[in-house]
Write an enzyme that holds these catalytic residues in place. Structure first.
Site, PDB file in Angstrom:
ATOM      1  N   GLU A 104      14.585 101.197 -10.902  1.00  0.00           N
ATOM      2  CA  GLU A 104      13.900 101.320  -9.608  1.00  0.00           C
ATOM      3  C   GLU A 104      14.741 100.709  -8.484  1.00  0.00           C
ATOM      4  O   GLU A 104      14.821 101.270  -7.381  1.00  0.00           O
ATOM      5  CB  GLU A 104      12.507 100.694  -9.694  1.00  0.00           C
ATOM      6  CG  GLU A 104      11.571 101.615 -10.491  1.00  0.00           C
ATOM      7  CD  GLU A 104      10.272 100.965 -10.916  1.00  0.00           C
ATOM      8  OE1 GLU A 104       9.255 101.654 -10.939  1.00  0.00           O
ATOM      9  OE2 GLU A 104      10.278  99.779 -11.243  1.00  0.00           O
ATOM     10  N   GLU A 124       9.007 101.548 -19.760  1.00  0.00           N
ATOM     11  CA  GLU A 124       7.709 100.892 -19.537  1.00  0.00           C
ATOM     12  C   GLU A 124       6.608 101.390 -20.462  1.00  0.00           C
ATOM     13  O   GLU A 124       5.784 100.627 -20.942  1.00  0.00           O
ATOM     14  CB  GLU A 124       7.254 101.087 -18.084  1.00  0.00           C
ATOM     15  CG  GLU A 124       7.943 100.172 -17.087  1.00  0.00           C
ATOM     16  CD  GLU A 124       9.238 100.748 -16.568  1.00  0.00           C
ATOM     17  OE1 GLU A 124       9.798 101.650 -17.226  1.00  0.00           O
ATOM     18  OE2 GLU A 124       9.702 100.294 -15.510  1.00  0.00           O
TER      19      GLU A 124
HETATM   20  N1  CAA Z   1      12.279  90.862 -19.725  1.00  0.00           N
HETATM   21  C1  CAA Z   1      12.444  89.687 -20.352  1.00  0.00           C
HETATM   22  N2  CAA Z   1      13.267  89.496 -21.395  1.00  0.00           N
HETATM   23  C2  CAA Z   1      13.962  90.555 -21.811  1.00  0.00           C
HETATM   24  C3  CAA Z   1      13.830  91.822 -21.196  1.00  0.00           C
HETATM   25  C4  CAA Z   1      12.953  91.949 -20.093  1.00  0.00           C
HETATM   26  N3  CAA Z   1      12.797  93.085 -19.431  1.00  0.00           N
HETATM   27  N4  CAA Z   1      14.636  92.689 -21.853  1.00  0.00           N
HETATM   28  C5  CAA Z   1      15.237  91.975 -22.826  1.00  0.00           C
HETATM   29  N5  CAA Z   1      14.832  90.704 -22.798  1.00  0.00           N
HETATM   30  C6  CAA Z   1      15.294  89.605 -23.631  1.00  0.00           C
HETATM   31  C7  CAA Z   1      14.866  89.757 -25.079  1.00  0.00           C
HETATM   32  O1  CAA Z   1      13.565  89.231 -25.291  1.00  0.00           O
HETATM   33  C8  CAA Z   1      15.931  88.935 -25.772  1.00  0.00           C
HETATM   34  O2  CAA Z   1      15.604  87.596 -25.574  1.00  0.00           O
HETATM   35  P1  CAA Z   1      15.911  86.514 -26.703  1.00  0.00           P
HETATM   36  O3  CAA Z   1      17.397  86.510 -26.866  1.00  0.00           O
HETATM   37  O4  CAA Z   1      15.334  85.257 -26.174  1.00  0.00           O
HETATM   38  O5  CAA Z   1      15.215  87.027 -27.930  1.00  0.00           O
HETATM   39  C9  CAA Z   1      17.178  89.218 -24.951  1.00  0.00           C
HETATM   40  O6  CAA Z   1      16.709  89.672 -23.684  1.00  0.00           O
HETATM   41  C10 CAA Z   1      18.082  90.263 -25.527  1.00  0.00           C
HETATM   42  O7  CAA Z   1      17.281  91.417 -25.836  1.00  0.00           O
HETATM   43  P2  CAA Z   1      17.511  92.227 -27.194  1.00  0.00           P
HETATM   44  O8  CAA Z   1      17.526  91.276 -28.361  1.00  0.00           O
HETATM   45  O9  CAA Z   1      16.534  93.315 -27.231  1.00  0.00           O
HETATM   46  O10 CAA Z   1      19.006  92.742 -26.980  1.00  0.00           O
HETATM   47  P3  CAA Z   1      19.585  94.204 -27.093  1.00  0.00           P
HETATM   48  O11 CAA Z   1      20.976  94.092 -26.582  1.00  0.00           O
HETATM   49  O12 CAA Z   1      19.343  94.756 -28.453  1.00  0.00           O
HETATM   50  O13 CAA Z   1      18.738  95.107 -26.073  1.00  0.00           O
HETATM   51  C11 CAA Z   1      17.727  95.761 -24.005  1.00  0.00           C
HETATM   52  C12 CAA Z   1      18.781  94.852 -24.695  1.00  0.00           C
HETATM   53  C13 CAA Z   1      18.154  97.213 -24.142  1.00  0.00           C
HETATM   54  C14 CAA Z   1      17.666  95.347 -22.549  1.00  0.00           C
HETATM   55  C15 CAA Z   1      16.371  95.577 -24.697  1.00  0.00           C
HETATM   56  O14 CAA Z   1      16.078  94.198 -24.767  1.00  0.00           O
HETATM   57  C16 CAA Z   1      15.247  96.234 -23.984  1.00  0.00           C
HETATM   58  O15 CAA Z   1      14.991  97.393 -24.193  1.00  0.00           O
HETATM   59  N6  CAA Z   1      14.514  95.470 -23.141  1.00  0.00           N
HETATM   60  C17 CAA Z   1      13.324  95.953 -22.513  1.00  0.00           C
HETATM   61  C18 CAA Z   1      13.661  96.739 -21.274  1.00  0.00           C
HETATM   62  C19 CAA Z   1      12.395  97.183 -20.605  1.00  0.00           C
HETATM   63  O16 CAA Z   1      11.457  97.587 -21.224  1.00  0.00           O
HETATM   64  N7  CAA Z   1      12.402  97.102 -19.260  1.00  0.00           N
HETATM   65  C20 CAA Z   1      11.243  97.438 -18.487  1.00  0.00           C
HETATM   66  C21 CAA Z   1      10.553  96.161 -18.155  1.00  0.00           C
HETATM   67  S1  CAA Z   1       9.027  96.455 -17.359  1.00  0.00           S
HETATM   68  C22 CAA Z   1       9.407  96.885 -15.753  1.00  0.00           C
HETATM   69  O17 CAA Z   1      10.530  96.900 -15.349  1.00  0.00           O
HETATM   70  C23 CAA Z   1       8.194  97.175 -14.948  1.00  0.00           C
HETATM   71  C24 CAA Z   1       8.367  97.918 -13.705  1.00  0.00           C
HETATM   72  O18 CAA Z   1       8.750  99.063 -13.670  1.00  0.00           O
HETATM   73  C25 CAA Z   1       7.926  97.334 -12.452  1.00  0.00           C
END
Ligand code: CAA
Length: 648
Positions: A104, A124
């Site tokens: 975004e 999301e």
């Molecule tokens: N918020 C907080 N923490 C997050 C995060 C997020 N969006 N994404 C990842 N993390 C954290 C994980 O919990 C993890 O923390 P720890 O090391 O403490 O366990 C760390 O980052 C690394 O994450 P992964 O172990 O999953 O590492 P990866 O390299 O395998 O994957 C990633 C990285 C692709 C970013 C994956 O973590 C992921 O898919 N994250 C979620 C992304 C997501 O869903 N974003 C949307 C958020 S909601 C939003 O943005 C709402 C909106 O539109 C307004």
């Protein structure tokens, strides 16, 4: 949290810095806003570049904040609009990932340049929410309704190349995107911005818009039954077609708040963190993935009911040897097992055990049950010679998967004890089918799949049935404990499950997979009740569900209390991945926390009073200890109940 740097050539840089993934926290948001204001008020700045530190643009809003009041209005949407309206061009230089709120921010920028390996998307929906900071309104305007619907409702993340083809990115580069972005920004200082503001565009019109929406509604209902987020995402995207931008964003916000506040979002976000916690296992002696070494695989075996039959098919003859002997060089490491293409066998078997022997002689067993949609989880592609199976790893004590097996037994006992009491077996099955407890149906299917004779053999070995059973033992008692002889009787009638074409269900043929309820069983159950003078009574749906589910939850507490499972999250991840527990309910432990521990305790006490010969209903000490604290949050359970000596 977001650094502001003045660069040469009339440029300013805003760099997000919030390790590990530059998620948007209130401080990050504040930092970006502040940077933007500084750039706007500095008349020597002509263009702004936004990037993320450490090779990661931004993984979206910090998921932790969804449990705080900030979540209902993060202010990110307003910032995205502010960026779009900005009079000075904003260039997003994207590397690593631009997910959710990160994408975004990129859409709020006037130009988007990304490294070729960048992953982008709106995940999301997998967290039970929607891209609520303008994502549902901007993406359709940029790439059209069909493509936007696909990305937003699936949560699929795509690589930069695909994003470029769709029109999300303006440029894909092979080298440092920040360097390229800065260079690019210098070339557009005086370009008009009106046409770069996505909010000003109209959604590209397609002739069959209504049909497209109807089709996608039908698709997500089928693909994600019970989930509310996918349909809500579609409604938000629909708003981009129905309304001008200013109205659309209001509707997006309302729908976003509805989802953020739903129990499903809480459960899905819990599951996200539970999986990550489960992968951080370690034993009391300090062994973990970090300390584990990579070991070459010397042998792979696949054991399963249909494997022999499948291997005999001529077109697979060539891969047969490879199934048993995998060439060296294939590694076993971390959460991935590298295997060879022949394991595409997985696609066609519903039950199999994968046995892997590593170079140092250790064996690893993987038990797969592939039912319906879960097929996808374990499907390997044929495309390359070396493939990865991604799976969740749960640490359980050496010897056998006690956590999994015990649950299966408990679930079956719970369900069996109950279904002899109900008027008609279908009552149980249909009431369960409509709810989260669909899992219990699976237990019957899994038993049929595994073979009812397997358990029968075990029970005979334990002297619970068969020739070793002391004469005169009552049919429905073993000592003081209620015993359900129905599975034994089924086996005595040659009903071994899927392999014989009949078990709890009837199948289209021996080894067939198409199952349906068997009238024979209903008749048998009524005779059974007559024989043992079991008074038929209508059991309420609540009682059925509570007795089945709370017994399972009770067992989970016992396992926790005995140090067999490392944490409640581990148990939930087992259920999510091993038994197809609906992810939007988080897992049995999470579910228990939503029902309330004292409620569960009271119900178990009631059912145990009524059925003192069913030990599974006797509340475990661990549950009692925790319930004494009211309904503490799941994170606090282990601290409050004390740490048992670990059996791991
Ligand atoms: N918020 C907080 N923490 C997050 C995060 C997020 N969006 N994404 C990842 N993390 C954290 C994980 O919990 C993890 O923390 P720890 O090391 O403490 O366990 C760390 O980052 C690394 O994450 P992964 O172990 O999953 O590492 P990866 O390299 O395998 O994957 C990633 C990285 C692709 C970013 C994956 O973590 C992921 O898919 N994250 C979620 C992304 C997501 O869903 N974003 C949307 C958020 S909601 C939003 O943005 C709402 C909106 O539109 C307004």
């Amino acid at each position: 949290m977001a650094e502001y740097l003045r660069l040469p050539h009339s440029l300013a840089l805003i760099r997000i810095r919030n390790p590990p993934v530059n998620a948007i926290s209130p401080a990050v948001l504040y930092g970006i806003k502040e940077g933007l204001q500084k750039a706007v008020s500095d008349h020597t700045v002509k263009a702004i570049v936004i990037s993320g530190a450490d090779g990661k643009f931004c993984a979206g809003v910090d998921i932790h904040v969804f449990s705080t009041p900030w979540s209902s209005d993060t202010g990110l949407g307003d910032l995205v609009d502010e960026m779009q309206r900005n009079k000075k061009p904003v260039v997003a230089a994207i590397e690593g990932m631009a997910l959710g709120g990160g994408l975004e921010l990129a859409l709020g920028s006037h130009y988007r340049i990304a490294h070729v390996q960048t992953e982008t998307g709106f995940p999301e929906v997998t967290l039970g929410i929607l891209p609520g900071a303008r994502g549902t309104q901007l993406l359709p305007r940029l790439i059209g309704i069909p493509a936007a619907l696909d990305l937003i409702t699936s949560g699929r993340c795509i690589l930069a190349g695909e994003a470029f083809k769709l029109g999300i990115l303006d440029k894909v580069v092979n080298s440092d995107p920040l360097e390229k972005g800065i260079k690019f920004a210098r070339t557009i200082l005086d370009q008009p911005l009106e046409c770069r503001r996505i909010m000003n565009k109209t959604v590209p019109n397609v002739p069959n818009m209504d049909a497209i929406f109807s089709e996608v509604f039908a698709k997500v209902r089928k693909q994600y039954p019970g989930y509310i987020a996918p349909e809500t995402c579609i409604r938000a995207v629909q708003a981009s077609v129905k309304h001008p931008y200013e109205v659309g964003i209001k509707e997006e916000k309302e729908l976003a708040v509805y989802l953020v506040e739903s129990g499903q979002a809480r459960a899905l976000q819990y599951a996200f963190f539970a999986e990550r916690n489960a992968n951080k296992w370690s034993t009391p002696s300090g062994v973990s993935w970090k300390t584990a070494s990579v070991r070459p695989i010397s042998l792979v075996g696949v054991l399963g009911k249909h494997v022999g039959e499948f291997l005999d098919s001529p077109h697979l003859h060539m891969v047969r040897a490879a199934i048993y002997l995998v060439p060296s060089g294939v590694k076993f490491c971390g959460k991935h097992i590298a295997v060879l293409a022949p394991l595409i066998l997985i696609q066609v078997h519903e039950l199999f055990i994968l046995c892997v022997r590593t170079g140092d002689g250790n064996f690893f067993f993987f038990f797969f049950v592939v039912l319906g949609p879960e097929l996808r989880t374990y499907t390997l592609s044929h495309s390359t010679s070396s493939q990865l199976i991604e799976m969740e790893n749960i640490l359980v004590p050496r010897g056998w998967g006690e956590v999994v097996s015990t649950f299966l037994t408990i679930s079956n006992n719970g369900t069996m004890n109950i279904h002899v009491q109900v008027l008609c077996r279908h009552t149980v099955f249909s009431s369960l089918r409509d709810s989260i407890y669909v899992i219990y149906i699976r237990n019957f299917r899994v038993s049929d799949l595994a073979g009812l004779d397997v358990g029968w053999k075990g029970r005979k070995g334990q002297g619970l049935t068969g020739p070793a059973l002391p004469p005169g033992t009552p049919a429905r008692k073993r000592g003081n404990i209620r015993y359900c002889p129905i599975p034994d009787i089924l086996c005595e009638s040659g009903r071994f499950g899927q392999k014989t074409g009949k078990g709890w269900y009837q199948y289209d043929k021996p080894l067939g997979r198409i199952h349906k309820p068997d009238p024979w069983l209903s008749k048998f159950l009524s005779q059974y009740r007559e024989t043992y003078h079991i008074e038929p009574r209508v059991i309420s749906q609540d009682e059925i569900l509570e007795r089945c589910l709370y017994a399972l939850i009770n067992e989970a507490f016992r396992i926790l209390g005995e140090g067999i499972a490392a944490s409640p999250e581990h148990i939930d991840v087992i259920y999510l991945h091993g038994y197809g527990w609906p992810r939007y309910r988080g897992g049995p432990m999470f579910y228990a926390s939503t029902v309330g521990l004292s409620t569960i305790l009271e119900k178990l006490q009631k059912y145990y009073r009524q059925n003192p010969d069913i030990p599974q209903l006797e509340p475990s000490n661990y549950l009692k200890k925790l319930a004494a604290h009211g309904n503490p949050p799941l994170k606090e359970w282990q601290r409050l109940a004390g740490t048992p000596s670990s059996k791991l």
